[in-house]
Design a protein around this motif. Structure first.
Motif, short mmCIF file in Angstrom:
data_model
loop_
_atom_site.label_atom_id
_atom_site.label_comp_id
_atom_site.label_asym_id
_atom_site.label_seq_id
_atom_site.Cartn_x
_atom_site.Cartn_y
_atom_site.Cartn_z
N ASP A 161 -12.62 -6.38 -1.43
CA ASP A 161 -12.55 -5.53 -0.24
C ASP A 161 -11.38 -5.92 0.65
O ASP A 161 -11.01 -7.09 0.75
N THR A 183 -3.01 1.94 -0.14
CA THR A 183 -2.72 2.02 -1.57
C THR A 183 -2.40 0.61 -2.06
O THR A 183 -2.03 -0.26 -1.26
N ALA A 184 -2.52 0.39 -3.37
CA ALA A 184 -2.29 -0.96 -3.90
C ALA A 184 -1.80 -0.88 -5.34
O ALA A 184 -2.13 0.04 -6.08
N VAL A 197 -4.34 0.07 -9.06
CA VAL A 197 -5.51 -0.45 -8.37
C VAL A 197 -6.18 0.73 -7.68
O VAL A 197 -5.55 1.43 -6.90
N VAL A 199 -8.39 2.54 -5.04
CA VAL A 199 -8.77 2.25 -3.65
C VAL A 199 -9.71 3.33 -3.16
O VAL A 199 -9.43 4.52 -3.29
N ARG A 200 -10.81 2.91 -2.59
CA ARG A 200 -11.77 3.84 -1.99
C ARG A 200 -12.06 3.39 -0.56
O ARG A 200 -12.36 2.22 -0.33
N PHE A 207 -11.91 -0.95 2.94
CA PHE A 207 -11.52 -0.30 1.70
C PHE A 207 -12.01 -1.13 0.52
O PHE A 207 -11.94 -2.36 0.54
N HIS A 208 -12.49 -0.42 -0.50
CA HIS A 208 -13.01 -1.02 -1.73
C HIS A 208 -11.92 -0.90 -2.79
O HIS A 208 -11.46 0.21 -3.09
N LEU A 209 -11.49 -2.01 -3.38
CA LEU A 209 -10.43 -2.01 -4.38
C LEU A 209 -10.99 -2.43 -5.73
O LEU A 209 -11.75 -3.41 -5.83
N TYR A 211 -9.79 -3.34 -9.68
CA TYR A 211 -8.65 -3.68 -10.52
C TYR A 211 -9.16 -4.33 -11.80
O TYR A 211 -9.93 -5.28 -11.76
N ILE A 225 -0.44 -4.57 -1.22
CA ILE A 225 -1.25 -3.60 -0.50
C ILE A 225 -0.39 -2.95 0.58
O ILE A 225 0.29 -3.63 1.35
#
Length: 268
Positions: A161, A183-184, A197, A199-200, A207-209, A211, A225
């Motif tokens: 996160d 974005t990531a 990655v 991202v939500r 934000f939930h990432l 990967y 990020i």
């Protein structure tokens, strides 16, 4: 020469993470005392922590009068005299680069949100002063922070996160901003290969990432990020980027080297 000064100023502030607001503005100085034609106004909000203003006059001897929101007094900057002063909760630093060019830096205090005024005042002996060109850049201390060190394993999805905070890691209340987007990307530092990655946004500046490192990947990944912020006042700030180097563990079936503990007695 003036255009070169303005161009270099824009590049320097952009490299430092500043966002230019309103392009290059032209103002007509007031002969002797403040007037409407010599007044430049700009607004800052709680998202911002710093602002810089470069003024380039056509004539020598142009003073600057600074007015801050909610502050009864004002700060007059005499042409050619560099220094610093307080205006309300804001620290103002001013440097004269030459007789016609002044650089202002505002360390915005907690009560600095609102409309600011910069008034350019020419000597009374100057009946028809030439225009003053200005550039305004604003900054924020908001940055994306990992909420916990991610546990990444080659071939397996890893979840971590990201939250919005300042440079000291303190969380930022979401009412301070209008909108934020993250974005990531993940890059193998040895091969340069990039992986997406996902991202939500989960609300409240979090934000939930997700990967999933490839099976054949280096033991380190570089996660970049990028944060895009729209300020409370509607300014879209320049992208804010942070890079994290995170370890990647081997997949579970892979053999691992065991370690043995060796105890050595103290020589007699």
């Amino acid at each position: 020469l003036s255009q070169l000064v303005l161009s270099f100023n824009a590049v320097a502030n952009g490299t430092a993470g500043g966002t230019q607001v309103g392009g290059t503005t032209t103002t007509s100085p007031c002969p002797g005392s403040p007037c409407a034609s010599g007044t430049q106004k700009f607004t800052v909000d709680r998202t911002l922590n710093r602002a810089t203003l470069l003024s380039l006059a056509s004539n020598d001897g142009i003073d600057l009068l600074i007015k801050a929101p909610g502050v009864a007094g004002s700060l007059r900057i005499t042409a050619g005299k560099s220094g610093s002063a307080s205006l309300g909760t804001t620290t103002v630093r001013f440097v004269w680069i030459n007789a016609q060019t002044c650089s202002l830096e505002l360390d915005l205090g907690p009560n600095a949100a609102g409309q600011w005024q910069v008034i350019f005042i020419a000597p009374t002996t100057l009946a028809a002063p030439g225009p003053v060109q200005t550039q305004l850049h604003v900054y924020t201390d908001i940055t994306p922070n990992l909420l916990a060190a991610p546990t990444l394993q080659a071939g397996s999805p890893g979840v971590f996160d990201v939250g919005l905070g300042d440079s000291h890691g303190k969380a930022i209340p979401t009412p301070q901003i209008r909108h934020a987007n993250v974005t990531a990307t993940a890059t193998d530092p040895l091969t340069g290969q990039q992986q997406p990655v996902i991202v939500r946004s989960i609300g409240s500046g979090h934000f939930h990432l997700l990967y999933r490192p490839n099976v054949q990947v280096s033991s380190i990944t570089v996660i970049q990020i990028t944060l895009i912020i729209v300020t409370f006042g509607g300014i879209q700030l320049a992208p804010i980027q942070r890079t994290f180097r995170e370890p990647i563990e081997l997949p579970a079936p892979y053999p691992r080297l065991g370690t043995s503990e060796i105890t050595l007695n103290t020589p007699q």
